[in-house]
Motif scaffolding. Structure first.
Motif, PDB file in Angstrom:
ATOM      1  N   ARG A 106      24.010 -11.621 -30.686  1.00 47.81           N
ATOM      2  CA  ARG A 106      25.208 -11.874 -29.699  1.00 47.81           C
ATOM      3  C   ARG A 106      26.433 -10.120 -29.837  1.00 47.81           C
ATOM      4  NH1 ARG A 106      26.398 -16.588 -28.483  1.00 47.81           N
ATOM      5  NH2 ARG A 106      28.583 -15.856 -27.451  1.00 47.81           N
ATOM      6  N   PRO A 107      25.631  -8.962 -29.681  1.00 46.87           N
ATOM      7  CA  PRO A 107      26.305  -8.176 -28.837  1.00 46.87           C
ATOM      8  C   PRO A 107      28.159  -7.863 -28.515  1.00 46.87           C
ATOM      9  CG  PRO A 107      25.107  -7.585 -27.767  1.00 46.87           C
ATOM     10  CD  PRO A 107      24.375  -8.652 -28.336  1.00 46.87           C
ATOM     11  N   ASP A 108      27.729  -9.202 -27.820  1.00 43.37           N
ATOM     12  CA  ASP A 108      28.746  -9.730 -27.020  1.00 43.37           C
ATOM     13  C   ASP A 108      30.660 -10.337 -27.922  1.00 43.37           C
ATOM     14  OD1 ASP A 108      26.916 -12.025 -26.967  1.00 43.37           O
ATOM     15  OD2 ASP A 108      28.907 -13.413 -25.836  1.00 43.37           O
ATOM     16  N   LEU A 109      30.270 -10.564 -29.434  1.00 43.52           N
ATOM     17  CA  LEU A 109      31.007 -11.084 -30.316  1.00 43.52           C
ATOM     18  C   LEU A 109      31.403 -10.000 -31.018  1.00 43.52           C
ATOM     19  CD1 LEU A 109      29.206 -14.456 -30.741  1.00 43.52           C
ATOM     20  CD2 LEU A 109      30.886 -14.360 -29.308  1.00 43.52           C
ATOM     21  N   ILE A 110      31.123  -9.095 -30.715  1.00 39.88           N
ATOM     22  CA  ILE A 110      31.208  -7.417 -31.811  1.00 39.88           C
ATOM     23  C   ILE A 110      32.258  -7.208 -30.356  1.00 39.88           C
ATOM     24  CG2 ILE A 110      30.404  -6.879 -33.825  1.00 39.88           C
ATOM     25  CD1 ILE A 110      30.093  -9.560 -34.224  1.00 39.88           C
ATOM     26  N   LYS A 111      33.649  -7.134 -31.708  1.00 34.97           N
ATOM     27  CA  LYS A 111      34.514  -5.786 -31.185  1.00 34.97           C
ATOM     28  C   LYS A 111      33.950  -4.830 -31.870  1.00 34.97           C
ATOM     29  CE  LYS A 111      39.521  -5.201 -29.868  1.00 34.97           C
ATOM     30  NZ  LYS A 111      39.119  -5.437 -28.607  1.00 34.97           N
ATOM     31  N   ALA A 112      34.062  -4.498 -33.301  1.00 36.22           N
ATOM     32  CA  ALA A 112      33.558  -2.819 -33.985  1.00 36.22           C
ATOM     33  C   ALA A 112      32.930  -3.868 -34.750  1.00 36.22           C
ATOM     34  CB  ALA A 112      34.991  -2.408 -33.696  1.00 36.22           C
ATOM     35  N   PHE A 113      31.880  -2.642 -35.158  1.00 35.19           N
ATOM     36  CA  PHE A 113      31.029  -3.300 -36.665  1.00 35.19           C
ATOM     37  C   PHE A 113      31.581  -2.618 -37.677  1.00 35.19           C
ATOM     38  CE2 PHE A 113      26.605  -3.968 -38.435  1.00 35.19           C
ATOM     39  CZ  PHE A 113      26.840  -5.189 -39.546  1.00 35.19           C
ATOM     40  N   VAL A 114      31.600  -2.127 -39.058  1.00 33.92           N
ATOM     41  CA  VAL A 114      31.486  -1.434 -40.557  1.00 33.92           C
ATOM     42  C   VAL A 114      30.508  -2.356 -41.144  1.00 33.92           C
ATOM     43  CG1 VAL A 114      32.670  -0.101 -41.474  1.00 33.92           C
ATOM     44  CG2 VAL A 114      33.503  -1.012 -40.315  1.00 33.92           C
ATOM     45  N   SER A 115      29.395  -1.044 -41.292  1.00 39.76           N
ATOM     46  CA  SER A 115      28.258  -1.162 -41.958  1.00 39.76           C
ATOM     47  C   SER A 115      27.920  -0.822 -43.715  1.00 39.76           C
ATOM     48  CB  SER A 115      27.773  -1.238 -42.023  1.00 39.76           C
ATOM     49  OG  SER A 115      25.980  -1.689 -42.191  1.00 39.76           O
ATOM     50  N   PHE A 116      28.681  -1.702 -44.564  1.00 40.83           N
ATOM     51  CA  PHE A 116      28.720  -0.542 -45.979  1.00 40.83           C
ATOM     52  C   PHE A 116      26.988  -1.030 -46.658  1.00 40.83           C
ATOM     53  CE2 PHE A 116      33.146  -2.116 -45.464  1.00 40.83           C
ATOM     54  CZ  PHE A 116      33.677  -0.932 -46.112  1.00 40.83           C
ATOM     55  N   THR A 117      26.623  -0.178 -46.935  1.00 43.56           N
ATOM     56  CA  THR A 117      25.255   0.701 -48.048  1.00 43.56           C
ATOM     57  C   THR A 117      24.005  -0.507 -47.742  1.00 43.56           C
ATOM     58  OG1 THR A 117      25.242  -2.177 -48.757  1.00 43.56           O
ATOM     59  CG2 THR A 117      26.847  -0.468 -49.845  1.00 43.56           C
ATOM     60  N   LEU A 118      24.149  -0.308 -46.000  1.00 46.61           N
ATOM     61  CA  LEU A 118      23.227  -0.664 -44.868  1.00 46.61           C
ATOM     62  C   LEU A 118      23.222  -0.187 -43.883  1.00 46.61           C
ATOM     63  CD1 LEU A 118      20.319  -2.676 -46.282  1.00 46.61           C
ATOM     64  CD2 LEU A 118      21.751  -4.097 -44.037  1.00 46.61           C
ATOM     65  N   PRO A 119      21.965   0.816 -43.672  1.00 48.13           N
ATOM     66  CA  PRO A 119      22.325   0.961 -42.135  1.00 48.13           C
ATOM     67  C   PRO A 119      21.506   0.951 -41.522  1.00 48.13           C
ATOM     68  CG  PRO A 119      20.442   2.237 -43.624  1.00 48.13           C
ATOM     69  CD  PRO A 119      21.467   1.796 -44.980  1.00 48.13           C
ATOM     70  N   PHE A 120      20.738   0.664 -39.705  1.00 49.15           N
ATOM     71  CA  PHE A 120      20.214  -0.034 -39.316  1.00 49.15           C
ATOM     72  C   PHE A 120      19.113   0.231 -39.467  1.00 49.15           C
ATOM     73  CE2 PHE A 120      18.720   0.452 -34.904  1.00 49.15           C
ATOM     74  CZ  PHE A 120      18.266  -1.790 -35.092  1.00 49.15           C
ATOM     75  N   GLN A 121      18.348  -0.337 -39.141  1.00 47.86           N
ATOM     76  CA  GLN A 121      16.618  -0.382 -39.353  1.00 47.86           C
ATOM     77  C   GLN A 121      16.304  -1.006 -38.567  1.00 47.86           C
ATOM     78  OE1 GLN A 121      17.088  -1.735 -43.322  1.00 47.86           O
ATOM     79  NE2 GLN A 121      16.140   0.134 -44.444  1.00 47.86           N
ATOM     80  N   PRO A 122      15.567  -0.988 -37.697  1.00 43.69           N
ATOM     81  CA  PRO A 122      14.994  -1.194 -36.421  1.00 43.69           C
ATOM     82  C   PRO A 122      13.796  -1.445 -36.878  1.00 43.69           C
ATOM     83  CG  PRO A 122      15.596   0.832 -35.658  1.00 43.69           C
ATOM     84  CD  PRO A 122      15.556   1.216 -37.627  1.00 43.69           C
ATOM     85  N   ARG A 123      12.989  -2.782 -36.567  1.00 41.57           N
ATOM     86  CA  ARG A 123      12.131  -3.632 -36.680  1.00 41.57           C
ATOM     87  C   ARG A 123      10.515  -2.975 -36.684  1.00 41.57           C
ATOM     88  NH1 ARG A 123      10.964  -9.914 -36.629  1.00 41.57           N
ATOM     89  NH2 ARG A 123       8.422 -10.102 -37.893  1.00 41.57           N
ATOM     90  N   HIS A 124       9.373  -2.579 -37.997  1.00 42.60           N
ATOM     91  CA  HIS A 124       7.955  -2.200 -37.401  1.00 42.60           C
ATOM     92  C   HIS A 124       7.391  -3.308 -36.506  1.00 42.60           C
ATOM     93  CE1 HIS A 124       4.767  -0.542 -38.122  1.00 42.60           C
ATOM     94  NE2 HIS A 124       5.505   0.422 -38.601  1.00 42.60           N
ATOM     95  N   PRO A 125       6.855  -2.459 -35.439  1.00 46.97           N
ATOM     96  CA  PRO A 125       6.386  -3.699 -35.126  1.00 46.97           C
ATOM     97  C   PRO A 125       4.937  -4.603 -35.928  1.00 46.97           C
ATOM     98  CG  PRO A 125       5.562  -1.283 -34.392  1.00 46.97           C
ATOM     99  CD  PRO A 125       6.873  -1.038 -35.216  1.00 46.97           C
ATOM    100  N   LYS A 126       4.353  -3.821 -36.851  1.00 47.23           N
ATOM    101  CA  LYS A 126       3.367  -3.976 -37.001  1.00 47.23           C
ATOM    102  C   LYS A 126       3.507  -4.774 -38.703  1.00 47.23           C
ATOM    103  CE  LYS A 126      -0.231  -2.030 -34.366  1.00 47.23           C
ATOM    104  NZ  LYS A 126      -0.970  -0.833 -34.232  1.00 47.23           N
TER     105      LYS A 126
END
Length: 231
Positions: A106-126
């Motif tokens: 639901r990106p439409d709900l988030i105006k801005a995002f601050v993430s502490f200690t956890l970078p974005f990690q795309p899901r591995h396909p397998k």
């Protein structure tokens, strides 16, 4: 208390427009108690919920009620209940994982995002996350130890919630957090000798321990590990 997504959720809040603070493990809304006051003083509505299963928020008995879709759904419903179209999001630890899922679904709900200690990690396909953790860190890695219900309850019970929380929040060993199958949190006497840092008082520890004892510490571990590792 607000009723969202089929559960009663405990939130701490103050003022407006909305900034949503999401806690990690082993934490609660209480983690953000100072930030709530600071942001409210700056004119924001600061809202810090306890996730399902945490503190005074409802804890559905089945572990299948704690998938990422359930937890993200709680946050979607919470934002809606506050009467806002969007929210600023500030999140820590596995609360940041909830934040990333929220931004994906639901990106439409988030105006801005601050993430502490956890970078974005795309899901591995397998490869599922828990499989990757097992391969990189071994089966004593803390999330791997928490992942299977019933495995750590007896070990945790020997120490008690206060000792476990104290150990986790004060541990400064380098490397990934490992919990050996024998004495996962070390010697009990050593834990008693640990001096709390200036930012974490005996009163803080008592608050966390009392709330974690409310539903049982094992539920919290399983909630976080199931949401982050299985789905």
């Amino acid at each position: 208390m607000v009723y969202v997504n089929g559960i009663n959720m405990h939130v701490a809040e103050k003022e407006d427009p909305v900034v949503l603070f999401l806690h990690g493990f082993p934490e609660l809304w209480y983690t953000w108690r100072h930030q709530i006051l600071a942001f409210a003083a700056s004119g924001y509505r600061a809202v810090a919920p306890n996730f399902r299963g945490f503190g005074n928020t409802d804890a559905p008995p089945s572990i299948t009620s704690y998938t990422c879709l359930h937890v993200v759904g709680d946050m979607v419903a919470l934002i809606g209940s506050l009467g806002f179209d969007q929210a600023f999001l500030v999140a820590h630890d596995w609360g940041a994982m909830v934040g990333w899922y929220l931004c994906i679904f639901r990106p439409d709900l988030i105006k801005a995002f601050v993430s502490f200690t956890l970078p974005f990690q795309p899901r591995h396909p397998k490869l599922k996350p828990i499989e990757g953790m097992l391969a990189f860190f071994g089966d004593d890695y803390y999330m791997c130890r928490f992942h299977e219900p019933g495995k750590m309850e007896s070990e945790i019970a020997e120490y008690g919630a206060a000792a476990v929380i104290k150990k986790i929040l004060t541990d400064r060993k380098p490397g990934p957090p490992i919990l050996p199958k024998q004495n996962p949190f070390g010697n009990l006497r050593d834990i008693d000798d640990i001096k709390l840092p200036a930012w974490f008082s005996d009163e803080d520890l008592k608050y966390y321990a009392s709330k974690y004892n409310h539903n049982g510490l094992h539920m919290y571990m399983e909630v976080g590990s199931k949401m982050m590792c299985r789905y």
